[in-house]
Design a protein around this motif. Structure first.
Motif, PDB file in Angstrom:
ATOM      1  N   GLU A   1       0.387  -1.300   0.286  1.00 32.37           N
ATOM      2  CA  GLU A   1       0.256   0.024   0.140  1.00 32.37           C
ATOM      3  C   GLU A   1       1.185   0.630   0.146  1.00 32.37           C
ATOM      4  O   GLU A   1       0.451   2.546  -0.832  1.00 32.37           O
ATOM      5  CB  GLU A   1      -0.727   0.043   1.290  1.00 32.37           C
TER       6      GLU A   1
ATOM      7  N   LEU B   1       1.043   4.102  -3.140  1.00 29.24           N
ATOM      8  CA  LEU B   1       0.508   5.093  -3.223  1.00 29.24           C
ATOM      9  C   LEU B   1       1.148   6.006  -3.464  1.00 29.24           C
ATOM     10  O   LEU B   1       1.153   7.518  -3.985  1.00 29.24           O
ATOM     11  CB  LEU B   1      -0.626   5.239  -2.082  1.00 29.24           C
TER      12      LEU B   1
ATOM     13  N   SER C   1      -1.264   2.209   3.914  1.00 25.47           N
ATOM     14  CA  SER C   1      -2.447   3.473   3.161  1.00 25.47           C
ATOM     15  C   SER C   1      -1.460   4.380   4.048  1.00 25.47           C
ATOM     16  O   SER C   1      -1.305   5.924   2.997  1.00 25.47           O
ATOM     17  CB  SER C   1      -3.268   3.073   3.351  1.00 25.47           C
TER      18      SER C   1
ATOM     19  N   MET D   1      -0.070   7.575   1.935  1.00 22.68           N
ATOM     20  CA  MET D   1      -0.105   9.268   1.875  1.00 22.68           C
ATOM     21  C   MET D   1       0.265   9.867   2.692  1.00 22.68           C
ATOM     22  O   MET D   1       0.326  11.340   2.019  1.00 22.68           O
ATOM     23  CB  MET D   1      -2.090   9.051   2.418  1.00 22.68           C
TER      24      MET D   1
ATOM     25  N   LEU E   1      -7.895   7.113  -2.461  1.00 21.92           N
ATOM     26  CA  LEU E   1      -7.445   5.748  -1.885  1.00 21.92           C
ATOM     27  C   LEU E   1      -7.284   4.894  -2.638  1.00 21.92           C
ATOM     28  O   LEU E   1      -6.158   3.866  -3.125  1.00 21.92           O
ATOM     29  CB  LEU E   1      -7.632   5.981  -0.445  1.00 21.92           C
TER      30      LEU E   1
ATOM     31  N   TRP F   1     -10.253  -0.239  -1.125  1.00 26.32           N
ATOM     32  CA  TRP F   1     -10.712   1.267  -0.573  1.00 26.32           C
ATOM     33  C   TRP F   1     -11.962   1.474  -1.352  1.00 26.32           C
ATOM     34  O   TRP F   1     -12.523   2.641  -2.120  1.00 26.32           O
ATOM     35  CB  TRP F   1      -9.850   1.842  -0.546  1.00 26.32           C
TER      36      TRP F   1
END
Length: 418
Positions: free
Chosen positions: A70, A74, A217, A221, A251, A257
């Motif tokens: 993840e 991202l 995540s 981010m 996401l 997500w």
């Protein structure tokens, strides 16, 4: 034939995108990692080459590959330093013994070389999960870890190592938490955040995963954003190449997500606007959607300190710390140098102006021009007496950007637009 470079679109990770991840592992280590080793990763392929694979997760009933995957999904241009902490909970990971902790081991390791700007912890419990944690409040080890995590940051700060923050795995945050959740804003830990967001797709893969939060995540981010951007911003300034041209940066990717829950299993879509606002005001990081708009986004970037604090949000700390690192780098060459004085005994105008120009120039190029703050200014009071006992006092102000947390629109009908 002239050899060109850059056609593949590859980039070096910016210095702000060096992150750390501590993973508890109750069972076996990955095949390519030894105890205490810090692994430097540039992609999920690097992790898989060390044995951190989907099968490693499923065999050991834990989440390691998932969080790393993840992160790089991202923030593909970031770098990640990973340390497996053994069978420890978050309180134990954040406990300092003789001025050291697992997080110290990660940040001060030869591999990390003090590059890490932000650290997160993944807690894989050793057979502590239950069949259903939806009615639970937050994991008790999180509350114990919050002040200890801040103490680690304070200890590193005392040694001139500026860490932007630590994010904790807010496990098992369920229905009861909506009415009895501790107010994290009262804990005076301005560089610690707690994530209680969860992707239901991952939670449903195995009973061992039902209490986890989406640390990978959240970390990804953060890593993809500039230091002044809020974790909950719908759009970001510098999207990865494959996402350029989009008007937002959600996401989800069509698989993960599709919706969002709290780490205890409660669907965020079933919470009222007031309940969601209350959780944000209490200092929790979670994910959800905007009514009528596609995509899942984080709510905001609160830290565990009162909202009146200058450091009540992660972006405030990232902006301050980047400024501090820049100022140190440009002023250290001036250490032990001479400082001219005028006949009145004050610091000469040219000496003060020269030092101010050094700081102002660096902050302008590295922060103002990079759109990471609105303005910056340095001032040195010439009426100072500088000696071995009296440091030169330099005042620097960073004008931070405002963050839009809500909007109010007046809309009416008319027969004419003047």
């Amino acid at each position: 034939i002239n050899k060109l470079n850059g056609g593949l679109g590859r980039t070096n990770p910016p210095g702000d995108a060096s992150f750390g991840l501590v993973i508890s592992n109750p069972d076996a280590l990955p095949s390519g990692i030894s105890a205490g080793q810090v692994a430097k990763l540039w992609s999920i392929k690097d992790a898989e080459a060390l044995g951190i694979t989907p099968s490693y997760d499923s065999t050991n009933k834990m989440l390691a590959h998932y969080h790393i995957d993840e992160f790089f999904r991202l923030a593909p241009d970031a770098e990640l330093f990973v340390l497996f902490a053994g069978n420890k909970n978050q309180n134990e990971i954040c406990t300092m013994t003789l001025g050291a902790s697992t997080i110290h081991d990660l940040i001060l390791s030869e591999e990390a070389a003090r590059k890490i700007k932000y650290v997160a912890i993944v807690h894989n419990p050793d057979d502590e999960y239950e069949a259903d944690t939806e009615d639970d409040n937050i994991d008790s080890t999180v509350m114990l870890a919050i002040p200890k995590a801040q103490a680690i940051i304070d200890d590193l700060f005392a040694n001139k190592i500026f860490i932007d923050g630590i994010m904790l795995d807010g496990r098992s945050f369920g229905i009861d938490a909506l009415t009895s959740a501790p107010n994290l804003r009262l804990l005076n830990a301005g560089q610690v955040s707690v994530c209680v967001a969860c992707d239901p797709l991952i939670r449903g893969l195995d009973i061992a995963y039902i209490g986890h939060s989406a640390i990978g995540s959240a970390l990804g981010m953060l890593a993809v954003r500039q230091v002044n951007e809020n974790l909950g911003s719908v759009d970001i300034k510098n999207k990865p190449a494959v996402k350029k041209g989009r008007r937002d940066y959600p996401l989800g990717n069509g698989i993960v997500w599709s919706t969002a829950i709290l780490s205890g299993g409660k669907k965020v879509s079933t919470l009222t606007e007031s309940q969601q606002k209350n959780l944000t005001n209490l200092g929790y990081v979670f994910a959800g959607s905007y009514e009528g708009y596609a995509g899942i986004f984080f709510n905001s970037s609160p830290t565990c300190v009162e909202k009146a604090s200058d450091y009540a949000y992660i972006e405030n700390n990232r902006t301050w710390n980047k400024s501090a690192r820049i100022i140190r780098q440009v002023l250290i060459p001036k250490m032990k140098s001479t400082l001219k004085k005028d006949p009145s005994g004050n610091i000469s105008a040219s000496s003060a102006a020269g030092m101010e120009a050094i700081v102002n120039s660096a902050l302008k190029v590295q922060m103002v021009d990079e759109d990471e703050c609105s303005a910056a200014g340095c001032y040195i009071n010439p009426a100072q007496s500088v000696s071995e006992e009296n440091p030169l006092k330099v005042m620097v102000s960073i004008q931070v950007d405002d963050i839009i947390h809500s909007m109010e629109v007046d809309l009416g009908l008319t027969t004419q637009i003047s």
